[in-house]
Design a protein around this motif. Sequence first.
Motif, PDB file in Angstrom:
ATOM      1  N   ALA A  42       2.850 -10.998   8.833  1.00 49.82           N
ATOM      2  CA  ALA A  42       2.628  -9.629   8.355  1.00 49.82           C
ATOM      3  C   ALA A  42       1.967  -9.589   6.992  1.00 49.82           C
ATOM      4  O   ALA A  42       1.457  -8.539   6.583  1.00 49.82           O
ATOM      5  CB  ALA A  42       3.949  -8.881   8.326  1.00 49.82           C
ATOM      6  N   SER A  43       1.955 -10.709   6.293  1.00 44.81           N
ATOM      7  CA  SER A  43       1.279 -10.748   4.987  1.00 44.81           C
ATOM      8  C   SER A  43      -0.210 -10.480   5.109  1.00 44.81           C
ATOM      9  O   SER A  43      -0.868 -10.144   4.115  1.00 44.81           O
ATOM     10  CB  SER A  43       1.501 -12.107   4.319  1.00 44.81           C
ATOM     11  OG  SER A  43       1.059 -13.155   5.164  1.00 44.81           O
ATOM     12  N   PHE A  44      -0.765 -10.599   6.324  1.00 47.55           N
ATOM     13  CA  PHE A  44      -2.173 -10.267   6.533  1.00 47.55           C
ATOM     14  C   PHE A  44      -2.388  -8.755   6.699  1.00 47.55           C
ATOM     15  O   PHE A  44      -3.526  -8.305   6.791  1.00 47.55           O
ATOM     16  CB  PHE A  44      -2.715 -10.994   7.761  1.00 47.55           C
ATOM     17  CG  PHE A  44      -2.939 -12.467   7.537  1.00 47.55           C
ATOM     18  CD1 PHE A  44      -4.046 -12.919   6.834  1.00 47.55           C
ATOM     19  CD2 PHE A  44      -2.032 -13.400   8.022  1.00 47.55           C
ATOM     20  CE1 PHE A  44      -4.261 -14.267   6.622  1.00 47.55           C
ATOM     21  CE2 PHE A  44      -2.234 -14.761   7.815  1.00 47.55           C
ATOM     22  CZ  PHE A  44      -3.347 -15.197   7.108  1.00 47.55           C
ATOM     23  N   GLY A  45      -1.313  -7.981   6.763  1.00 47.78           N
ATOM     24  CA  GLY A  45      -1.455  -6.537   6.852  1.00 47.78           C
ATOM     25  C   GLY A  45      -2.047  -5.953   5.591  1.00 47.78           C
ATOM     26  O   GLY A  45      -1.969  -6.532   4.492  1.00 47.78           O
ATOM     27  N   LYS A  46      -2.627  -4.777   5.722  1.00 50.53           N
ATOM     28  CA  LYS A  46      -3.264  -4.091   4.606  1.00 50.53           C
ATOM     29  C   LYS A  46      -2.414  -2.910   4.180  1.00 50.53           C
ATOM     30  O   LYS A  46      -2.029  -2.076   5.010  1.00 50.53           O
ATOM     31  CB  LYS A  46      -4.662  -3.617   5.017  1.00 50.53           C
ATOM     32  CG  LYS A  46      -5.556  -4.724   5.559  1.00 50.53           C
ATOM     33  CD  LYS A  46      -6.847  -4.157   6.122  1.00 50.53           C
ATOM     34  CE  LYS A  46      -7.700  -5.238   6.763  1.00 50.53           C
ATOM     35  NZ  LYS A  46      -7.094  -5.791   8.009  1.00 50.53           N
ATOM     36  N   LYS A  47      -2.140  -2.796   2.897  1.00 51.15           N
ATOM     37  CA  LYS A  47      -1.377  -1.666   2.394  1.00 51.15           C
ATOM     38  C   LYS A  47      -2.212  -0.401   2.499  1.00 51.15           C
ATOM     39  O   LYS A  47      -3.385  -0.381   2.117  1.00 51.15           O
ATOM     40  CB  LYS A  47      -0.946  -1.912   0.951  1.00 51.15           C
ATOM     41  CG  LYS A  47       0.079  -0.912   0.448  1.00 51.15           C
ATOM     42  CD  LYS A  47       0.588  -1.293  -0.937  1.00 51.15           C
ATOM     43  CE  LYS A  47       1.686  -0.326  -1.391  1.00 51.15           C
ATOM     44  NZ  LYS A  47       2.191  -0.683  -2.734  1.00 51.15           N
ATOM     45  N   ALA A  48      -1.606   0.660   3.008  1.00 48.86           N
ATOM     46  CA  ALA A  48      -2.381   1.875   3.282  1.00 48.86           C
ATOM     47  C   ALA A  48      -2.803   2.603   2.021  1.00 48.86           C
ATOM     48  O   ALA A  48      -3.881   3.211   1.979  1.00 48.86           O
ATOM     49  CB  ALA A  48      -1.563   2.819   4.169  1.00 48.86           C
ATOM     50  N   ARG A  49      -1.983   2.552   0.993  1.00 48.78           N
ATOM     51  CA  ARG A  49      -2.316   3.240  -0.258  1.00 48.78           C
ATOM     52  C   ARG A  49      -2.051   2.307  -1.418  1.00 48.78           C
ATOM     53  O   ARG A  49      -0.949   1.756  -1.547  1.00 48.78           O
ATOM     54  CB  ARG A  49      -1.491   4.516  -0.413  1.00 48.78           C
ATOM     55  CG  ARG A  49      -1.752   5.248  -1.736  1.00 48.78           C
ATOM     56  CD  ARG A  49      -0.864   6.485  -1.890  1.00 48.78           C
ATOM     57  NE  ARG A  49      -0.990   7.042  -3.239  1.00 48.78           N
ATOM     58  CZ  ARG A  49      -1.936   7.891  -3.611  1.00 48.78           C
ATOM     59  NH1 ARG A  49      -2.844   8.301  -2.736  1.00 48.78           N
ATOM     60  NH2 ARG A  49      -1.977   8.343  -4.857  1.00 48.78           N
ATOM     61  N   ASN A  50      -3.012   2.140  -2.267  1.00 44.44           N
ATOM     62  CA  ASN A  50      -2.853   1.339  -3.475  1.00 44.44           C
ATOM     63  C   ASN A  50      -2.610   2.262  -4.668  1.00 44.44           C
ATOM     64  O   ASN A  50      -3.080   3.394  -4.712  1.00 44.44           O
ATOM     65  CB  ASN A  50      -4.098   0.486  -3.720  1.00 44.44           C
ATOM     66  CG  ASN A  50      -4.290  -0.555  -2.631  1.00 44.44           C
ATOM     67  OD1 ASN A  50      -3.352  -1.288  -2.304  1.00 44.44           O
ATOM     68  ND2 ASN A  50      -5.482  -0.623  -2.054  1.00 44.44           N
ATOM     69  N   GLY A  51      -1.880   1.766  -5.642  1.00 48.89           N
ATOM     70  CA  GLY A  51      -1.563   2.584  -6.801  1.00 48.89           C
ATOM     71  C   GLY A  51      -0.279   3.356  -6.610  1.00 48.89           C
ATOM     72  O   GLY A  51       0.487   3.141  -5.660  1.00 48.89           O
ATOM     73  N   ALA A  52      -0.022   4.272  -7.517  1.00 43.35           N
ATOM     74  CA  ALA A  52       1.222   5.038  -7.503  1.00 43.35           C
ATOM     75  C   ALA A  52       1.288   5.952  -6.288  1.00 43.35           C
ATOM     76  O   ALA A  52       0.268   6.477  -5.837  1.00 43.35           O
ATOM     77  CB  ALA A  52       1.331   5.860  -8.781  1.00 43.35           C
ATOM     78  N   PRO A  53       2.495   6.166  -5.762  1.00 44.46           N
ATOM     79  CA  PRO A  53       2.627   7.097  -4.629  1.00 44.46           C
ATOM     80  C   PRO A  53       2.412   8.535  -5.082  1.00 44.46           C
ATOM     81  O   PRO A  53       2.539   8.860  -6.267  1.00 44.46           O
ATOM     82  CB  PRO A  53       4.070   6.872  -4.171  1.00 44.46           C
ATOM     83  CG  PRO A  53       4.784   6.391  -5.387  1.00 44.46           C
ATOM     84  CD  PRO A  53       3.785   5.570  -6.151  1.00 44.46           C
TER      85      PRO A  53
END
Length: 520
Positions: free
Chosen positions: A503-514
């Motif tokens: 799962a480390s190959f997954g991409k975070k949907a939003r970068n930065g503060a929520p």
Amino acid sequence: MKRSNLVLLIAVGISAITFSSCATSEKTEDKANSDVLMSKAALDSNEVANALPFTIEFVEQNYGAKAALPSLQSYASAMNQAGELFIAGGRRQGLHTFNPAPATNFEKDSANNFLFILDPVAGDQWSFDVNQLGDELSAPLQATNLQSYHDEASDYMYIVGGYGWKADGSNMVTFGTVIRFKLEDVSAAIKSGASASSIKSMMQIGKDDRLAITGGELFMLNGSFYLVFGQKFDGQYRAFGGTDFTQEYSNQFRVFRLDPQTLKVTAYGATPNSGADQPFHRRDGNILESIDPATGMENITALGGVFRPGIIGGYDYPIYISSPSGVAMDSTVHQRFSQYECPVITVYNETAQDTSVYHTMFGGISMYYYSQTPDQRAAFDTVTAQGRNDGLPFIADISTFQKSSSGTYQEFIQSNPIPGNRLLGSSISFIGNRSLEAALMAFDNGVIRLSNVPTGEKILAGYIYGGIEAQYPFPSIPNQGTWVSNTVFAVYVTNSPSGAIPASFGKKARNGAPLTRLPH
């Protein structure tokens, strides 16, 4: 019965979100893009061979010229002895809208007013309109995001709470009710076309405001009911504030018993939050029956859920409940995929070298993603550039979250996403094959016991039915682009290892503060 050729053989072992309902949009497909993506996924260089001790297969069912099954999400369900699916409540539309007052974001005519019996093999269906039962029963039986539990030992089905319209249509509430009936009796009555008075006589209702929960889950553990997390929401749904509603997260799990004659709540107790970030401030997550790999005992496992106080964000660490005081959690664990309710297939694997429990999650809404078609990626990028990426997109990925007896965790993504890269799975639960329990291939709570499945043998694990489907990860136009599915997948598990992608190959949907707009 015909089966479609959309068969997914995968390696398993692992937005605007709120309630699940409304806005519809015309469904579009890009088969060429999906085929290209899936052919590439089949050759994914990130895959680790034999990462998981079993293989899972999702087979989309095709019922030919039979009448289409109802399209539903956020319903209560159970499997009867004949292997048919019992369905109550829920909604007939996709994700609800997010409009300010005076708009109605949960349209009255989108509530499901039928009890259904569905044959997932032949595609046959039977129904009964609950409006024939009178206001006291009909209103809560049309609620959405209700909690339910089928006690197979007694055959009693319990339906608790849920959010829906009052019988007089004046407003929406979270119902403080419990409805009980024998599943086999009601199933037979619906199939035989029994009278409304006959079916009503089979049902009993109890009332207690402590049962007024929506978006949680109901279980029975060690003889007591557990009503886990969720919220109470009364009035019209408003996404980001308003004056015509009240909302209160449960922030606890409630343990109680029911008087067998009156359904009065007895022996009631509640376990509240016990962490700085309010770990019980969760609803609409994957809360399920499981087995502790360290002890082999039944527990309640909570994976994901929304919203963290004051932000648009999901929880990413698990909670394990074994008793009113038996709560374990580890905030250093970070689950990447499927924070929102979706079908979860649980497999317990006991070997001399290691014992682990695997929770495989089918799509839904997630803080990470892996597979997107070119069109889905283009829409994702456009919404992000517009500042509308809230970090919780619809996904097509199927992932597995593993916990071992030593307390270590791993998470994997299967190489192929949901067939067609469909953004599917939100706001439904997995319906397990109860016959596996009698065959000793599953525990009494439905968790598959892999060591009791002969090597190389394939078993029917259960079914996935309906749910919210989205055109794009985020809507290209606000309040549009989702619908509700009527697709049925038969889910098979084979006792043979398969590859998976870390799962480390997954991409975070939003970068930065929520985002910090107050969510509901």
